[in-house]
Scaffold this motif. Sequence first.
Motif, PDB file in Angstrom:
ATOM      1  N   LYS A 336       0.849  -1.180   0.000  1.00  0.00           N
ATOM      2  CA  LYS A 336       0.000   0.000   0.000  1.00  0.00           C
ATOM      3  C   LYS A 336       0.888   1.234   0.000  1.00  0.00           C
ATOM      4  CE  LYS A 336      -4.018  -2.023   0.227  1.00  0.00           C
ATOM      5  NZ  LYS A 336      -5.021  -1.881  -0.821  1.00  0.00           N
ATOM      6  N   PRO A 337       0.596   2.219  -0.825  1.00  0.00           N
ATOM      7  CA  PRO A 337       1.498   3.361  -0.961  1.00  0.00           C
ATOM      8  C   PRO A 337       1.430   4.288   0.236  1.00  0.00           C
ATOM      9  CG  PRO A 337      -0.476   3.706  -2.262  1.00  0.00           C
ATOM     10  CD  PRO A 337      -0.554   2.295  -1.731  1.00  0.00           C
ATOM     11  N   GLU A 338       2.524   5.005   0.439  1.00  0.00           N
ATOM     12  CA  GLU A 338       2.576   6.032   1.463  1.00  0.00           C
ATOM     13  C   GLU A 338       2.125   7.349   0.862  1.00  0.00           C
ATOM     14  OE1 GLU A 338       6.597   4.331   3.544  1.00  0.00           O
ATOM     15  OE2 GLU A 338       6.024   6.406   3.798  1.00  0.00           O
ATOM     16  N   GLN A 339       1.562   8.212   1.710  1.00  0.00           N
ATOM     17  CA  GLN A 339       1.163   9.529   1.256  1.00  0.00           C
ATOM     18  C   GLN A 339       2.292  10.499   1.533  1.00  0.00           C
ATOM     19  OE1 GLN A 339      -1.634  10.113  -0.356  1.00  0.00           O
ATOM     20  NE2 GLN A 339      -2.133   7.972  -0.223  1.00  0.00           N
ATOM     21  N   GLY A 384      -2.402  -1.044  13.771  1.00  0.00           N
ATOM     22  CA  GLY A 384      -2.075   0.358  13.981  1.00  0.00           C
ATOM     23  C   GLY A 384      -0.656   0.727  13.576  1.00  0.00           C
ATOM     24  N   HIS A 385      -0.525   1.970  13.071  1.00  0.00           N
ATOM     25  CA  HIS A 385       0.780   2.564  12.726  1.00  0.00           C
ATOM     26  C   HIS A 385       1.461   1.786  11.588  1.00  0.00           C
ATOM     27  CE1 HIS A 385       0.152   5.084  16.261  1.00  0.00           C
ATOM     28  NE2 HIS A 385      -0.245   3.979  16.861  1.00  0.00           N
ATOM     29  N   GLY A 386       2.784   1.888  11.468  1.00  0.00           N
ATOM     30  CA  GLY A 386       3.498   1.199  10.397  1.00  0.00           C
ATOM     31  C   GLY A 386       4.397   2.133   9.612  1.00  0.00           C
ATOM     32  N   GLY A 387       5.400   1.565   8.957  1.00  0.00           N
ATOM     33  CA  GLY A 387       6.330   2.353   8.167  1.00  0.00           C
ATOM     34  C   GLY A 387       7.095   3.337   9.027  1.00  0.00           C
ATOM     35  N   ILE A 407      -0.150  -9.300  15.846  1.00  0.00           N
ATOM     36  CA  ILE A 407      -1.458  -9.711  16.365  1.00  0.00           C
ATOM     37  C   ILE A 407      -2.496  -9.704  15.242  1.00  0.00           C
ATOM     38  CG2 ILE A 407      -3.328  -9.085  17.933  1.00  0.00           C
ATOM     39  CD1 ILE A 407      -1.203  -8.024  19.863  1.00  0.00           C
ATOM     40  N   ALA A 408      -2.432  -8.713  14.373  1.00  0.00           N
ATOM     41  CA  ALA A 408      -3.397  -8.618  13.268  1.00  0.00           C
ATOM     42  C   ALA A 408      -3.292  -9.819  12.342  1.00  0.00           C
ATOM     43  CB  ALA A 408      -3.171  -7.322  12.490  1.00  0.00           C
ATOM     44  N   LYS A 409      -2.088 -10.230  12.033  1.00  0.00           N
ATOM     45  CA  LYS A 409      -1.905 -11.403  11.162  1.00  0.00           C
ATOM     46  C   LYS A 409      -2.454 -12.658  11.822  1.00  0.00           C
ATOM     47  CE  LYS A 409       2.165  -9.877   8.541  1.00  0.00           C
ATOM     48  NZ  LYS A 409       3.611 -10.130   8.273  1.00  0.00           N
ATOM     49  N   LYS A 429       2.130  -5.670   6.058  1.00  0.00           N
ATOM     50  CA  LYS A 429       3.579  -5.585   6.223  1.00  0.00           C
ATOM     51  C   LYS A 429       3.901  -4.216   6.801  1.00  0.00           C
ATOM     52  CE  LYS A 429       3.971  -6.612   1.978  1.00  0.00           C
ATOM     53  NZ  LYS A 429       4.521  -7.011   0.658  1.00  0.00           N
ATOM     54  N   ASP A 430       5.175  -3.956   7.009  1.00  0.00           N
ATOM     55  CA  ASP A 430       5.591  -2.723   7.683  1.00  0.00           C
ATOM     56  C   ASP A 430       5.602  -1.554   6.703  1.00  0.00           C
ATOM     57  OD1 ASP A 430       8.592  -1.579   9.426  1.00  0.00           O
ATOM     58  OD2 ASP A 430       6.499  -0.926   9.533  1.00  0.00           O
TER      59      ASP A 430
END
Length: 608
Positions: A336-339, A384-387, A407-409, A429-430
Motif C-alpha cells: 500500500k502506498p505512502e502519502q 495500527g501505525h506502520g512504516g 497480532i493482526a496477522k 507488512k511494515d
Amino acid sequence: MTRGRSCLAAFMASAISLFFAAPAHPSYNTEAGHKYAVASQRLADLKRSPQKKKYRSYWLDCIRTFELVEKTYPKSPDAGEACLDRAELYRELYKFSKYSRDLNSALRTYAGCQANYPRHQKAPEALFQVIDLSLAQKKDRAAALKTYERLARAYADSPWTAKARARLGLSGKAGKKETELRPMPTARIVSAPKAAKPSGPAGVVTSIRHRSGGAYTRIVIDQTGSVKFQASELKNPDRLVFDLIHARMDAALNLNTLPVNDGILKQVRASQHDPDTVRVVLDLASLKNYIAFPLHDPERLVIDVTGESNAGEAVDASRADAAGAGTDSLSSPPVKPEQPDPAASAARSTDMAQRSPARSGDETKLSLSRQLGLKVKTIAIDAGHGGHDPGAMSKNGLKEKTITLDIAKRLAVLVKERLGCDVVMTRDKDVFIPLEDRPAIAKTKGADLFVSIHVNANRKRKARGIETYIQSLRASDRDAMVTAARENAMSTKNMSELKSELDRIFADLAKDDKLEESLQLAHTVQASLVDTVKPVQGHVVNLGVKRAFFYVLINTEMPSILAEVGFISNAEEEKLLRTESYRQSIAEALYQGVRNYVSDRAPQMMGI
C-alpha cells in the motif's frame, strides 16, 4: 599575591558564569547531534543505493527522520541543518517522481527553513533555491521575484543575493530601490457568503485523488494551509460543487478532469473559479448521500459519496486506485502506498459542509450484521501505525507497529479458518497507511466490521490494563483524550478544535444504529480480552469500554472499534507482549470477542 588572588577570583567567576549559563539539559545538543548523525547516515545509504531510490518509502522515511530531529530539538544547531536536508530530499525526490506535490514540498520546506532559522548560515541559500525552483520548474517568474525581494531585504550583502540577481537577469545592487521596481499586487480576498473574511496566505490545492469500491467513493483534496469551503448540490446534470474559499490551484496540478466512472461519480473537475476560490465539481451518476469533513496534519478535505445500493458494485477498488491521482510508488512495489508531504500546516480554521437526505423507511433497517437471513461476510483488521510511524515505543525499543501487525496477522488466520469470513487487512507488512485511508480500504472492500489494534503507552510506567474504544466526539475521561491524541498524532488542543468541525457529522451518525452496534462489539471484545489475559497475567486491570475521537474510525459506516491491548510502557506488560504465546492469546481473545458478537446477532445463520 594580590595578583594571584585576582586571577583566582576571575577564574572562579568565569566558572560560575559558565555553570549557570549551561543548558538545563546538558545532553540536549549531544542527543540532537546523535539523532542528526543517524538521519545523515540514512541519507548516505539512500544516495548509495540505486535500488532504494526507486521506492518512495525510503525517501519519505529519510525525510521523516530529519523532521523528527527538527521537531524534537528545535533550538539545537542541528535543527536548521535537518530542515535544509529535508528540503533537499524533497527536491531530489521530485527529480525521480515528477510529482508536483514533491516540488511544492521542496519549495515550502526551503521557505520554511529560512523563516524558522533566519540566522542560519544557509538561510540565504534556501531562498535562492526557492527562486531557482520557481524559475526552472514552476516557470513562475513572479513568484521568483517575490522571493528575491525577501532575500534582498534580509540578506542584502549575501553572495546568494547577488547570485539570485544574476539568475533573474536583474542589474544593479540589491536594495530597496531594486525591490520596488516590481511591486507585487495585493491579493484580493473574496469572502464566502455569511463567512468571516479569511486572513493569511491562500491555501494551495496540490492534488486530488479518489478511492472507489461498491456503493462508496472517497475523494481527498490535498491542500496547504487551512481552507474554508462551501458545498452545494446542482441539478441537470446532477453534480456536487465544493468551493474552497481563499485558495488557489497549484500551477503544476494542471487538472481539468479526473475520470472515475465507478457508477457513483463520472468524473471530478477542478478549476480556479475566481482569483480567491478553487471550485471542485463532482459529476454524479448515482447519489444516496454524501458527507464532507476536514482533516489536519497534513491539511486535506475528505468527501465521502455513497451511491444507491447497486451502484458501482462491478468496480474493483484496486483498479480505481491505479486510475486515481493518489499513486505514490515510483516503481509500483506490491505494498500500500505512502502519502507524501508530512509537513503540517499552521492554521486550524475550517468550515464544514455536509448533506444527508431524509431516510426512507427501507433505510431504517438494521445493518447487515443484524439482519436475519444474512451473515457477516467480511471483517476488516487494522494493524495500527506502520512504516515511518512506529507508534508508541518502550524504553527497550519495542515498537507498537511491530506488535499490532503480528497480532493482526494472527487474528486474520483465526477469522478465516474458524469463522469462515473474508478478511481485509489495511496493511499486511511494515508500511505506512494514512489514517483516513484505513476505513476507506474497509469500505471499498465491503467490510461488515472494523477492528483496529493498538498498544497503549503512558508517562506513568505503572499504568497498565486493557481498554476498547468506540468513536465519539466526547472523550470518556482525560486519559481517553490523551490516548486518542497520541493515536491521532495530534495535540489535545487540536482535538478540541476538531470537535467543533465534526459536530454536524456525528449529529447525523447518531441517528444510525452503527454506534450502538459498535458499543455492543466493544463490550464483547473487551470482556473476551480481560477473561483471556487474566489467567496469563494473574491479574488484569480492566479499563473498560471508553469513547474518544479517532481519525481511523471516522465515517466507517459499520460497527467499528479500537482495541488497546496493553501498555508497552509498562515493564511487565511489555515483557508479555514480546512473547509469541501472549500475542497469540490476544489474537484468540479478539477473535472470540468478534465471534461472540456475530453469533449474538444471527446465531442460526452462522453455523458455529
